[in-house]
Design a protein around this motif. Structure first.
Motif, PDB file in Angstrom:
ATOM      1  N   SER A  42       0.832  -1.201   0.000  1.00 10.23           N
ATOM      2  CA  SER A  42       0.000   0.000   0.000  1.00 10.23           C
ATOM      3  C   SER A  42       0.869   1.255   0.000  1.00 10.23           C
ATOM      4  CB  SER A  42      -0.925   0.004   1.216  1.00 10.23           C
ATOM      5  OG  SER A  42      -1.714   1.183   1.250  1.00 10.23           O
ATOM      6  N   ALA A  43       1.955   1.217   0.777  1.00  5.51           N
ATOM      7  CA  ALA A  43       2.880   2.354   0.799  1.00  5.51           C
ATOM      8  C   ALA A  43       3.560   2.523  -0.552  1.00  5.51           C
ATOM      9  CB  ALA A  43       3.920   2.147   1.903  1.00  5.51           C
ATOM     10  N   LEU A  44       3.883   1.400  -1.198  1.00  4.97           N
ATOM     11  CA  LEU A  44       4.525   1.466  -2.515  1.00  4.97           C
ATOM     12  C   LEU A  44       3.551   2.024  -3.559  1.00  4.97           C
ATOM     13  CD1 LEU A  44       6.847   0.933  -4.420  1.00  4.97           C
ATOM     14  CD2 LEU A  44       6.153  -1.473  -4.552  1.00  4.97           C
ATOM     15  N   ILE A  45       2.294   1.662  -3.447  1.00  5.87           N
ATOM     16  CA  ILE A  45       1.280   2.194  -4.363  1.00  5.87           C
ATOM     17  C   ILE A  45       1.187   3.713  -4.216  1.00  5.87           C
ATOM     18  CG2 ILE A  45      -1.216   2.285  -4.796  1.00  5.87           C
ATOM     19  CD1 ILE A  45      -1.250  -0.742  -4.126  1.00  5.87           C
ATOM     20  N   SER A  46       1.241   4.190  -2.988  1.00  5.98           N
ATOM     21  CA  SER A  46       1.225   5.635  -2.756  1.00  5.98           C
ATOM     22  C   SER A  46       2.453   6.300  -3.367  1.00  5.98           C
ATOM     23  CB  SER A  46       1.163   5.927  -1.251  1.00  5.98           C
ATOM     24  OG  SER A  46      -0.030   5.424  -0.683  1.00  5.98           O
ATOM     25  N   GLU A  47       3.597   5.616  -3.260  1.00  6.37           N
ATOM     26  CA  GLU A  47       4.826   6.148  -3.849  1.00  6.37           C
ATOM     27  C   GLU A  47       4.694   6.266  -5.365  1.00  6.37           C
ATOM     28  OE1 GLU A  47       9.516   4.850  -4.521  1.00  6.37           O
ATOM     29  OE2 GLU A  47       8.243   3.701  -3.153  1.00  6.37           O
ATOM     30  N   ILE A  48       4.107   5.254  -6.006  1.00  6.00           N
ATOM     31  CA  ILE A  48       3.932   5.284  -7.459  1.00  6.00           C
ATOM     32  C   ILE A  48       3.017   6.437  -7.858  1.00  6.00           C
ATOM     33  CG2 ILE A  48       3.006   4.010  -9.436  1.00  6.00           C
ATOM     34  CD1 ILE A  48       3.811   1.426  -7.908  1.00  6.00           C
ATOM     35  N   SER A  49       1.960   6.657  -7.087  1.00 11.95           N
ATOM     36  CA  SER A  49       1.043   7.764  -7.381  1.00 11.95           C
ATOM     37  C   SER A  49       1.760   9.101  -7.279  1.00 11.95           C
ATOM     38  CB  SER A  49      -0.144   7.728  -6.408  1.00 11.95           C
ATOM     39  OG  SER A  49      -0.902   6.544  -6.575  1.00 11.95           O
ATOM     40  N   GLN A  50       2.619   9.242  -6.286  1.00  7.51           N
ATOM     41  CA  GLN A  50       3.372  10.485  -6.131  1.00  7.51           C
ATOM     42  C   GLN A  50       4.340  10.688  -7.289  1.00  7.51           C
ATOM     43  OE1 GLN A  50       5.233  10.225  -2.272  1.00  7.51           O
ATOM     44  NE2 GLN A  50       3.301  10.486  -1.166  1.00  7.51           N
ATOM     45  N   VAL A  51       4.982   9.603  -7.720  1.00  4.85           N
ATOM     46  CA  VAL A  51       5.920   9.692  -8.846  1.00  4.85           C
ATOM     47  C   VAL A  51       5.188  10.139 -10.098  1.00  4.85           C
ATOM     48  CG1 VAL A  51       7.384   8.339 -10.399  1.00  4.85           C
ATOM     49  CG2 VAL A  51       7.569   8.019  -7.929  1.00  4.85           C
ATOM     50  N   ARG A  52       3.992   9.592 -10.332  1.00  2.00           N
ATOM     51  CA  ARG A  52       3.204   9.974 -11.512  1.00  2.00           C
ATOM     52  C   ARG A  52       2.939  11.478 -11.524  1.00  2.00           C
ATOM     53  NH1 ARG A  52      -0.823   5.744 -10.867  1.00  2.00           N
ATOM     54  NH2 ARG A  52      -2.279   7.414 -10.401  1.00  2.00           N
ATOM     55  N   GLN A  53       2.606  12.019 -10.382  1.00  2.00           N
ATOM     56  CA  GLN A  53       2.307  13.448 -10.294  1.00  2.00           C
ATOM     57  C   GLN A  53       3.563  14.295 -10.465  1.00  2.00           C
ATOM     58  OE1 GLN A  53       0.328  13.922  -6.519  1.00  2.00           O
ATOM     59  NE2 GLN A  53      -1.425  12.671  -7.122  1.00  2.00           N
ATOM     60  N   GLN A  54       4.685  13.802  -9.943  1.00  4.43           N
ATOM     61  CA  GLN A  54       5.923  14.579  -9.975  1.00  4.43           C
ATOM     62  C   GLN A  54       6.549  14.619 -11.364  1.00  4.43           C
ATOM     63  OE1 GLN A  54       8.220  12.552  -6.999  1.00  4.43           O
ATOM     64  NE2 GLN A  54       7.143  13.529  -5.283  1.00  4.43           N
ATOM     65  N   LEU A  55       6.363  13.561 -12.152  1.00  5.73           N
ATOM     66  CA  LEU A  55       7.021  13.476 -13.452  1.00  5.73           C
ATOM     67  C   LEU A  55       6.644  14.642 -14.365  1.00  5.73           C
ATOM     68  CD1 LEU A  55       6.923   9.674 -14.344  1.00  5.73           C
ATOM     69  CD2 LEU A  55       8.888  11.040 -13.643  1.00  5.73           C
ATOM     70  N   ALA A  56       5.395  15.103 -14.237  1.00  5.63           N
ATOM     71  CA  ALA A  56       4.926  16.189 -15.111  1.00  5.63           C
ATOM     72  C   ALA A  56       5.676  17.493 -14.863  1.00  5.63           C
ATOM     73  CB  ALA A  56       3.433  16.405 -14.903  1.00  5.63           C
ATOM     74  N   HIS A  57       6.338  17.601 -13.706  1.00  6.42           N
ATOM     75  CA  HIS A  57       7.014  18.855 -13.351  1.00  6.42           C
ATOM     76  C   HIS A  57       8.533  18.714 -13.300  1.00  6.42           C
ATOM     77  CE1 HIS A  57       3.001  20.259 -12.325  1.00  6.42           C
ATOM     78  NE2 HIS A  57       2.855  19.205 -11.555  1.00  6.42           N
TER      79      HIS A  57
END
Length: 304
Positions: free
Chosen positions: A266-281
């Motif tokens: 679950s923590a890793l899933i949250s990390e992936i979601s954060q990475v997705r958002q960060q990549l755009a910037h």
């Protein structure tokens, strides 16, 4: 070719057209722009119904023929010029809407991604919304309606889309010829039934299937392939959506029997979601390092 209207969209469309027929439809509508759930299809059918000279999207009248050809003089479409909708675009639209309908019926304007209205454009539009012309409708289509000024939103009739379940989507897609047993897993990756319908037989679907295989091998072996890294660089959102789906599926399968492991996933899933958002910037990304890190994080979570 016109896309089919899903059954969960029909009640909303029928309600809006009935309101228009009775003279009760607001001159300004705010529609949540969820392409994956079919908002664009609903909007196009509404446009047909409002402009049809027979009032029922007959497909036979002159107005329907003009709309099908993309040349209807009383249908207006506004999209961002660059990354914003500018005041000159709204002024031009306002001027056009102030004139008599050339086909003798309604005039309908769609403002796509309306949250991109800049401050001056929003103020110019507000004046039009406050003093609407007769038989004139403005639809603000937006996936981020909360970003619109409150003064704009307060003058619009909100159109709520019926939420569709995965089971409803599955049944409808199968009736449309989609092989759910093969591609049903992409429902969560693509975001909804219309997104799946649009990808049938297309290269993107094949790429998603390949990404699933590559990520599965990487998670099992602890090594990333050059193919996976290149795909993640080319299509970061799709690639990380596939990884998110794979790990979510794994978490669901062990939730009852291995709760500690499931919590780490679950923590890793949250990390992936954060990475997705960060990549755009991020100006530059080492995708080999990124893929490797995510795979190693999974491996570490599995070993603890």
């Amino acid at each position: 070719m016109q896309q089919p209207l899903a059954p969960w969209l029909e009640p909303t469309l029928n309600k809006l057209l009935a309101q228009a027929h009775e003279g009760q439809l607001a001159h300004a509508l705010l529609l949540p722009l969820s392409k994956e759930q079919g908002a664009e299809v609903l909007l196009n059918r509404l446009l047909q119904g409002l402009l049809c000279l027979n009032g029922n999207a007959c497909g036979q009248c002159k107005s329907c023929h003009l709309l099908a050809a993309g040349t209807h003089p009383d249908a207006y479409s506004i999209k961002a010029d660059g990354n914003q909708i500018k005041v000159d675009q709204i002024r031009e639209l306002t001027s056009a809407l102030s004139k008599t309908a050339q086909q003798g019926g309604a005039r309908v304007a769609i403002i796509w991604q309306a949250e991109q209205l800049n401050h001056a454009a929003a103020n110019a539009l507000l004046k039009t919304l406050e003093e609407p012309a007769a038989n004139c409708f403005i639809v603000l289509a937006s996936a981020k309606a909360g970003l619109l000024p409150a003064t704009i939103r307060s003058r619009c009739q909100n159109v709520a889309l019926t939420q569709v379940s995965k089971a409803q989507s599955r049944d409808w897609l199968q009736n449309q010829g989609v092989d759910w047993n093969t591609v049903g897993w992409t429902y969560d990756v693509l975001g909804g039934p219309y997104a799946m319908l649009q990808q049938q037989g297309q290269e993107r679907l094949e790429q998603l299937q390949s990404a699933r295989k590559e990520w599965s091998n990487a998670l099992a072996k602890g090594q990333v392939s050059a193919t996976l890294c290149q795909y993640t660089q080319d299509q970061p959102a799709d690639s990380l959506h596939v990884l998110h789906w794979l790990i979510s599926k794994k978490m669901g399968s062990i939730l009852a029997s291995q709760r500690a492991f499931a919590n780490r996933l679950s923590a890793l899933i949250s990390e992936i979601s954060q990475v997705r958002q960060q990549l755009a910037h991020m100006p530059s990304v080492n995708y080999v390092a990124l893929c490797t890190r995510l795979v190693l994080d999974y491996q570490q979570a599995a070993k603890q």
